[in-house]
Write a protein that holds these residues in place. Structure first.
Motif, PDB file in Angstrom:
ATOM      1  N   TYR A 430     -51.206  -9.006  43.801  1.00 59.88           N
ATOM      2  CA  TYR A 430     -50.507  -9.235  45.062  1.00 59.88           C
ATOM      3  C   TYR A 430     -50.080  -7.865  45.565  1.00 59.88           C
ATOM      4  O   TYR A 430     -49.177  -7.246  44.992  1.00 59.88           O
ATOM      5  N   GLU A 431     -50.758  -7.390  46.613  1.00 61.93           N
ATOM      6  CA  GLU A 431     -50.550  -6.019  47.077  1.00 61.93           C
ATOM      7  C   GLU A 431     -50.308  -6.001  48.586  1.00 61.93           C
ATOM      8  O   GLU A 431     -50.416  -7.024  49.267  1.00 61.93           O
ATOM      9  N   SER A 432     -49.991  -4.838  49.100  1.00 61.60           N
ATOM     10  CA  SER A 432     -49.742  -4.680  50.528  1.00 61.60           C
ATOM     11  C   SER A 432     -51.059  -4.806  51.294  1.00 61.60           C
ATOM     12  O   SER A 432     -52.144  -4.590  50.741  1.00 61.60           O
ATOM     13  N   PRO A 433     -50.991  -5.128  52.608  1.00 64.04           N
ATOM     14  CA  PRO A 433     -52.237  -5.144  53.393  1.00 64.04           C
ATOM     15  C   PRO A 433     -52.908  -3.779  53.422  1.00 64.04           C
ATOM     16  O   PRO A 433     -54.146  -3.697  53.455  1.00 64.04           O
ATOM     17  N   GLU A 434     -52.105  -2.706  53.368  1.00 64.99           N
ATOM     18  CA  GLU A 434     -52.700  -1.362  53.336  1.00 64.99           C
ATOM     19  C   GLU A 434     -53.550  -1.181  52.083  1.00 64.99           C
ATOM     20  O   GLU A 434     -54.598  -0.516  52.124  1.00 64.99           O
ATOM     21  N   GLY A 651     -56.646   7.124  33.818  1.00 70.17           N
ATOM     22  CA  GLY A 651     -55.762   5.991  34.062  1.00 70.17           C
ATOM     23  C   GLY A 651     -56.353   4.683  33.552  1.00 70.17           C
ATOM     24  O   GLY A 651     -57.448   4.652  32.981  1.00 70.17           O
ATOM     25  N   TRP A 652     -55.571   3.607  33.702  1.00 72.32           N
ATOM     26  CA  TRP A 652     -56.030   2.267  33.325  1.00 72.32           C
ATOM     27  C   TRP A 652     -56.506   2.239  31.862  1.00 72.32           C
ATOM     28  O   TRP A 652     -57.666   1.971  31.544  1.00 72.32           O
ATOM     29  N   ASN A 653     -55.528   2.574  30.993  1.00 70.97           N
ATOM     30  CA  ASN A 653     -55.805   2.654  29.549  1.00 70.97           C
ATOM     31  C   ASN A 653     -56.908   3.653  29.236  1.00 70.97           C
ATOM     32  O   ASN A 653     -57.770   3.425  28.391  1.00 70.97           O
ATOM     33  N   ASN A 654     -56.856   4.784  29.954  1.00 73.02           N
ATOM     34  CA  ASN A 654     -57.767   5.908  29.711  1.00 73.02           C
ATOM     35  C   ASN A 654     -59.230   5.496  29.882  1.00 73.02           C
ATOM     36  O   ASN A 654     -60.078   5.763  29.033  1.00 73.02           O
ATOM     37  N   SER A 655     -59.510   4.812  31.027  1.00 72.48           N
ATOM     38  CA  SER A 655     -60.874   4.369  31.279  1.00 72.48           C
ATOM     39  C   SER A 655     -61.428   4.828  32.616  1.00 72.48           C
ATOM     40  O   SER A 655     -62.644   4.792  32.826  1.00 72.48           O
ATOM     41  N   LEU A 656     -60.551   5.285  33.544  1.00 70.89           N
ATOM     42  CA  LEU A 656     -61.001   5.621  34.887  1.00 70.89           C
ATOM     43  C   LEU A 656     -60.337   6.892  35.397  1.00 70.89           C
ATOM     44  O   LEU A 656     -59.202   7.205  35.049  1.00 70.89           O
ATOM     45  N   HIS A 657     -61.068   7.604  36.275  1.00 71.11           N
ATOM     46  CA  HIS A 657     -60.484   8.635  37.131  1.00 71.11           C
ATOM     47  C   HIS A 657     -60.484   8.080  38.548  1.00 71.11           C
ATOM     48  O   HIS A 657     -61.476   7.486  38.988  1.00 71.11           O
ATOM     49  N   ALA A 658     -59.381   8.255  39.292  1.00 71.39           N
ATOM     50  CA  ALA A 658     -59.316   7.699  40.640  1.00 71.39           C
ATOM     51  C   ALA A 658     -58.428   8.540  41.529  1.00 71.39           C
ATOM     52  O   ALA A 658     -57.452   9.141  41.070  1.00 71.39           O
ATOM     53  N   ILE A 659     -58.767   8.574  42.822  1.00 73.86           N
ATOM     54  CA  ILE A 659     -57.896   9.152  43.839  1.00 73.86           C
ATOM     55  C   ILE A 659     -57.139   8.005  44.482  1.00 73.86           C
ATOM     56  O   ILE A 659     -57.744   7.023  44.921  1.00 73.86           O
ATOM     57  N   GLU A 660     -55.802   8.120  44.531  1.00 71.58           N
ATOM     58  CA  GLU A 660     -54.968   7.070  45.094  1.00 71.58           C
ATOM     59  C   GLU A 660     -54.019   7.664  46.136  1.00 71.58           C
ATOM     60  O   GLU A 660     -53.564   8.797  45.992  1.00 71.58           O
ATOM     61  N   GLN A 661     -53.738   6.863  47.136  1.00 71.51           N
ATOM     62  CA  GLN A 661     -52.682   7.203  48.077  1.00 71.51           C
ATOM     63  C   GLN A 661     -51.469   6.373  47.695  1.00 71.51           C
ATOM     64  O   GLN A 661     -51.538   5.145  47.624  1.00 71.51           O
ATOM     65  N   ILE A 662     -50.354   7.037  47.447  1.00 76.23           N
ATOM     66  CA  ILE A 662     -49.140   6.377  46.979  1.00 76.23           C
ATOM     67  C   ILE A 662     -48.205   6.155  48.155  1.00 76.23           C
ATOM     68  O   ILE A 662     -47.921   7.073  48.920  1.00 76.23           O
ATOM     69  N   HIS A 663     -47.757   4.925  48.287  1.00 80.19           N
ATOM     70  CA  HIS A 663     -46.837   4.594  49.377  1.00 80.19           C
ATOM     71  C   HIS A 663     -45.886   3.525  48.883  1.00 80.19           C
ATOM     72  O   HIS A 663     -46.227   2.734  47.998  1.00 80.19           O
ATOM     73  N   SER A 665     -45.066   0.853  50.165  1.00 80.41           N
ATOM     74  CA  SER A 665     -45.572  -0.501  50.405  1.00 80.41           C
ATOM     75  C   SER A 665     -46.710  -0.868  49.462  1.00 80.41           C
ATOM     76  O   SER A 665     -47.158  -2.005  49.459  1.00 80.41           O
ATOM     77  N   GLY A 666     -47.182   0.086  48.641  1.00 79.57           N
ATOM     78  CA  GLY A 666     -48.241  -0.216  47.694  1.00 79.57           C
ATOM     79  C   GLY A 666     -49.281   0.887  47.656  1.00 79.57           C
ATOM     80  O   GLY A 666     -49.544   1.564  48.651  1.00 79.57           O
ATOM     81  N   ASN A 667     -49.879   1.071  46.501  1.00 85.25           N
ATOM     82  CA  ASN A 667     -50.904   2.093  46.339  1.00 85.25           C
ATOM     83  C   ASN A 667     -52.236   1.607  46.910  1.00 85.25           C
ATOM     84  O   ASN A 667     -52.540   0.424  46.895  1.00 85.25           O
ATOM     85  N   ARG A 668     -53.033   2.551  47.410  1.00 89.60           N
ATOM     86  CA  ARG A 668     -54.402   2.217  47.795  1.00 89.60           C
ATOM     87  C   ARG A 668     -55.335   3.204  47.135  1.00 89.60           C
ATOM     88  O   ARG A 668     -55.091   4.409  47.087  1.00 89.60           O
ATOM     89  N   GLN A 669     -56.405   2.672  46.607  1.00 84.03           N
ATOM     90  CA  GLN A 669     -57.355   3.487  45.864  1.00 84.03           C
ATOM     91  C   GLN A 669     -58.465   3.935  46.795  1.00 84.03           C
ATOM     92  O   GLN A 669     -59.080   3.123  47.480  1.00 84.03           O
ATOM     93  N   LEU A 670     -58.738   5.225  46.812  1.00 85.17           N
ATOM     94  CA  LEU A 670     -59.756   5.780  47.695  1.00 85.17           C
ATOM     95  C   LEU A 670     -61.090   5.947  47.003  1.00 85.17           C
ATOM     96  O   LEU A 670     -62.137   5.888  47.645  1.00 85.17           O
ATOM     97  N   ASP A 671     -61.076   6.167  45.712  1.00 87.67           N
ATOM     98  CA  ASP A 671     -62.329   6.300  44.960  1.00 87.67           C
ATOM     99  C   ASP A 671     -62.000   6.219  43.480  1.00 87.67           C
ATOM    100  O   ASP A 671     -60.898   6.580  43.054  1.00 87.67           O
ATOM    101  N   GLN A 672     -62.948   5.714  42.696  1.00 87.03           N
ATOM    102  CA  GLN A 672     -62.755   5.688  41.250  1.00 87.03           C
ATOM    103  C   GLN A 672     -64.089   5.920  40.543  1.00 87.03           C
ATOM    104  O   GLN A 672     -65.156   5.599  41.055  1.00 87.03           O
ATOM    105  N   LYS A 673     -64.014   6.496  39.364  1.00 86.52           N
ATOM    106  CA  LYS A 673     -65.179   6.737  38.522  1.00 86.52           C
ATOM    107  C   LYS A 673     -64.774   6.501  37.072  1.00 86.52           C
ATOM    108  O   LYS A 673     -63.632   6.758  36.680  1.00 86.52           O
ATOM    109  N   PRO A 674     -65.677   6.028  36.231  1.00 86.69           N
ATOM    110  CA  PRO A 674     -65.351   5.913  34.810  1.00 86.69           C
ATOM    111  C   PRO A 674     -65.014   7.289  34.243  1.00 86.69           C
ATOM    112  O   PRO A 674     -65.616   8.303  34.618  1.00 86.69           O
ATOM    113  N   GLY A 675     -64.031   7.334  33.345  1.00 86.80           N
ATOM    114  CA  GLY A 675     -63.673   8.621  32.768  1.00 86.80           C
ATOM    115  C   GLY A 675     -62.601   8.512  31.709  1.00 86.80           C
ATOM    116  O   GLY A 675     -61.762   7.614  31.752  1.00 86.80           O
ATOM    117  N   VAL A 676     -62.640   9.452  30.748  1.00 86.59           N
ATOM    118  CA  VAL A 676     -61.710   9.484  29.626  1.00 86.59           C
ATOM    119  C   VAL A 676     -61.142  10.892  29.507  1.00 86.59           C
ATOM    120  O   VAL A 676     -61.856  11.878  29.701  1.00 86.59           O
TER     121      VAL A 676
END
Length: 815
Positions: A430-434, A651-663, A665-676
């Motif tokens: 359950y997240e923000s519309p953004e 992030g996410w239990n050391n499984s992903l790299h991601a760019i996020e915009q923090i706000h 009203s809720g975070n929005r993910q701009l891109d993600q890739k698998p990564g440790v």
């Protein structure tokens, strides 16, 4: 800023007046859309069952209410005579109490006792759910169980329905009450309309009268079934064209504690012998709407049933969490196997015989079973979940197992689902519309070798037009990735207009009105116009405009880890983090190296006081993880700690790299890739910020290349094989109209008369009980061609169905 809604590619020239240029490749369909992509999730929350979908008009009909955790959501104390009152008329005197002596059934232990010392008209009155709805000319089925002892006078019951002022709407009589429990049925005809009706059961006799299972149903139920479902609410579901239903929850499946967990076996058989329960939303369930009725509703509406099986752990969000001891888990697993037998077993099997005895000898054709509901990621769950998978696979190898990824779009338990090789994993958020707008491309990079995704609960935290548009945009990305996203359903489904514990809900109701929210209309549009296969498309801006470079402060941090960073530079100039401001964590400095040592803190962050701006900004540093579960955070473009960007590595239990915009009203993910991120290893990190662009390098390797100037329109394009129609699903989440130039490639000629379905309204418009149609779907004709221009209104969702000339039905390509 709106996230990318489609893959960009070189396309032909279009009208110079266009804001966006759209191309759809009709000749080369891509992924098949699941036949059960859109469905329902039902949980008894917000009085969705008793007082809602279940058409019973009597509240607390079997006198089993008691004080529960939180009591009634309206603050009323619950007790066995809740919603009941004593009636003494015509000089009668009596004592009303509740007894557990000689009950109808052990599962239904309490009943009302009237000790009548002076005859007249002594009885009880039920107030219903905030009053009983009565309609002039309507017929009602009345029933109850009764017996008498030490009786004098007529063994008769007088049944009356009346309004709040005592005006009689209808009457009936029940005669022949004896000393043993017996069920009595009759019909009542109403001669007036009221929303605050009452039911009175009284007698002219004297002695002791025992009453239980006092029931009043409108005869005008769904399919005119006795003791059935509220017709208008089922019709509202039917109009969604749902292809599955997940039930009975939700958090109530696991319960407040083990004693309160949902037991499907308590909900089948004769309703007088079902074992009622209270749920963790603070009220009681009669289980008149039980597993048989759920399966029957699925059959009625052509939905695949998706029952949710608890896995021996209570709801982790209501501490203390409890778990069935491992040595006692065989019983829990057997309950799941028995459920499958109830649904699919032959009539000579133990539970198949129960189903047949309820009037359905044919199997229900169960294809899926859901194991668990958004559990916490702990050993209690990880130990127990595989027991169910193993048992179900061995006994029913053809059944598809739907696991659970836990709560949150970070899907914390997806690794266990992949390890167990379940068919799909159920994710909830359950997240923000953004957030929804920022994650339209979320599934583009999912690993196709892992289980499919079932979006079993989601909503954008609101019922406005903007919320609906954001959810529609997200669904365009779902359809583009229908090879891995197999099912979706909004949650919660129902909300009583005056008794809701959770908002938003897709459908609101009171006694007479059903409100279809803006969110409902989006679900309806996508489910009624799904299509069978996705058609690749491109969307790009047609007009050049300047795009700024992300500006703001920079910093570093961690999430449940301890980290070290050194050699921080912006545009090649060393910066001094001793002057920076911190949020949480424990930051210690020594020379050019800084440490965050609080391994337990989530989102520790240290930002510079200085803001960096320019056409280009390059931010470099070295970092390593020294302990904890995840990696580290590299912040940039910050205004404050709740308004910034970060590169989340490991992030996410050391499984992903991601760019996020923090706000806030809720975070929005701009891109993600698998990564440790490995512990103890130093990494060289670089972030390059340019006009409308973010590039991130890990040890000189480009990991992310994000463009912040995406097309302002989101699009899903599908083909309906049955009709041969191309379906364009266009979402404009901006506050400005958009001129679109549209080309259908490989389509040949099209019928110039297309059908347009439009959902539009003011950004903040909300449908309510008093204004149920502020947002609605409108249908109209539209002139189109293989190339045509079209205006998308601001804040709108529009679907266009285009017929191909000369295309035969069931065709899979353009041609």
């Amino acid at each position: 800023m709106i996230a990318a809604c489609s893959v960009l590619a070189a396309i032909p020239l279009f009208s110079p007046a266009a804001d966006v240029e759209i191309t759809v490749d009709v000749a080369n369909p891509s992924v098949e859309l699941s036949p059960h992509l859109y469905g329902l999730f039902f949980e008894d929350i917000n009085f969705a069952a008793d007082g809602g979908l279940y058409a019973e008009l009597i509240q607390n009909r079997s006198f089993e209410y008691h004080g529960v955790n939180g009591n009634d959501p309206a603050g009323r104390d619950m007790h066995p005579l809740f919603a009941w009152e004593k009636v003494e008329r015509d000089g009668a005197r009596c004592l009303l109490e509740v007894s557990s002596d000689s009950p109808i059934h052990a599962n239904n232990p309490h009943h009302a006792v009237l000790r009548i010392s002076k005859p007249g008209s002594a009885g009880i009155r039920n107030l219903g759910f905030d009053g009983i709805r009565l309609d002039d000319g309507a017929r009602y089925d009345f029933s109850l169980y009764a017996r008498v002892s030490d009786w004098q006078g007529p063994a008769r019951l007088d049944v009356v329905i009346e309004d709040a002022n005592g005006k009689v709407a209808g009457t009936a009589k029940v005669e022949g009450i004896g000393e043993g429990w017996a069920k009595f049925d009759t019909e009542i005809f109403s001669r007036l309309t009221s929303d605050v009706g009452r039911l009175i059961v009284s007698t002219p006799g004297q002695g002791t009268l025992h009453l239980d299972m006092v029931s009043l149903f409108p005869q005008d139920t769904w399919k005119a079934r006795k003791g059935g479902l509220r017709k208008d609410l089922v019709e509202t579901l039917q109009n969604l064209n749902p292809k599955f239903m997940r039930f009975p929850g939700g958090c109530i499946a696991h319960g407040q504690g083990l004693e309160n967990a949902y037991s499907w076996k308590d909900t089948v058989g004769d309703v007088a012998e079902r074992k009622p329960n209270w749920n963790l939303w603070g009220y009681h369930q009669t289980y008149g709407l039980g597993y048989f009725e759920y399966f029957l509703l699925c059959e009625d509406l052509g939905m695949a049933p998706l029952p949710v099986v608890p896995v021996g752990v209570s709801c982790g969000f209501r501490p203390p969490q409890q778990a069935v001891p491992m040595e006692e888990m065989d019983g829990c697993v057997q309950d799941a196997l028995d459920l499958i037998e109830f649904a699919n077993g032959p009539v000579d099997s133990e539970w198949g015989a129960v189903r047949a005895g309820m009037g359905h000898p044919e199997p229900f054709g169960l294809e899926f079973i859901c194991i668990g509901n958004e559990p916490h990621d702990n050993e209690l769950f990880r130990e127990r979940f595989p027991l169910f998978v193993k048992a179900v696979r061995e006994a029913h190898p053809d059944l598809k197992i739907i696991g659970t990824s836990g709560l949150g779009w970070q899907i914390p338990i997806y690794d266990l689902m992949a390890e167990q090789e379940v068919y799909s994993a159920d994710e909830h958020y359950y997240e923000s519309p953004e957030w929804f707008l920022g994650n339209v491309a979320r599934f583009d990079s999912f690993d196709r070798s892992k289980p499919k995704i079932f979006i079993g609960e989601y909503a954008s935290k609101g019922s406005s037009m903007f919320n609906a548009v954001a959810e529609a945009a997200y669904l365009t990305g779902v359809e583009r990735n229908a090879d891995i996203v197999d099912m979706t359903c909004y949650a919660p489904l129902f909300g009583h207009a005056h008794h809701s514990q959770w908002n938003p809900d897709m459908i609101y109701f009171d006694k007479r009105t059903v409100v279809r929210s803006a969110n409902y209309h989006v679900q309806q549009m996508f489910s009624q116009h799904k299509g069978d296969v996705f058609l690749p498309n491109t969307v790009r801006r047609a007009r050049h405009h300047a795009v700024a470079t992300v500006a703001g402060s920079v910093g570093f941090g961690s999430w449940r880890t301890s980290v070290e960073v050194e050699d921080l530079k912006v545009n090649g100039v060393a910066v001094d983090p001793s002057l920076w401001r911190s949020r949480g964590g424990q930051f210690l400095g020594e020379g050019s190296r800084w440490s965050q040592t609080d391994v337990a803190f989530e989102g520790a962050l240290r930002l510079s006081n200085e803001r960096y701006a320019g056409k280009t900004v390059a931010y470099t540093l070295r970092a390593r993880k020294t302990g904890g579960d995840e990696g580290f955070l590299i912040a940039f473009g910050g205004n404050n700690h709740d308004d910034t960007y970060w590169w989340n590595l490991g992030g996410w239990n050391n499984s992903l790299h991601a760019i996020e915009q923090i706000h806030s009203s809720g975070n929005r993910q701009l891109d993600q890739k698998p990564g440790v991120i490995e512990s103890g290893r130093w990494y060289d990190l670089k972030i390059e910020l340019g006009p409308g662009n973010i590039r991130c390098f890990l040890d000189q390797e480009l990991v992310h290349d994000v463009h912040l100037d995406p097309p302002p329109v989101c699009l899903s394009s599908t083909l309906d094989r049955r009709t041969g129609e191309v379906i364009l699903k266009l979402v404009n989440p901006t506050d400005d109209p958009m001129e679109a130039s549209i080309t259908l490639e490989g389509v040949g000629r099209v019928d110039p008369a297309a059908t347009l379905f439009s959902l539009s309204g003011d950004r903040s418009a909300i449908n309510t009980i008093f204004h149920p149609d502020r947002v609605r779907i409108e249908e109209s004709d539209l002139e189109v061609g293989s190339e045509f221009d079209h205006t998308l209104p601001a804040m709108s969702v529009q679907f266009i169905r285009i017929k191909r000339q000369g295309a035969s039905p069931e065709s899979t390509a353009g041609g």
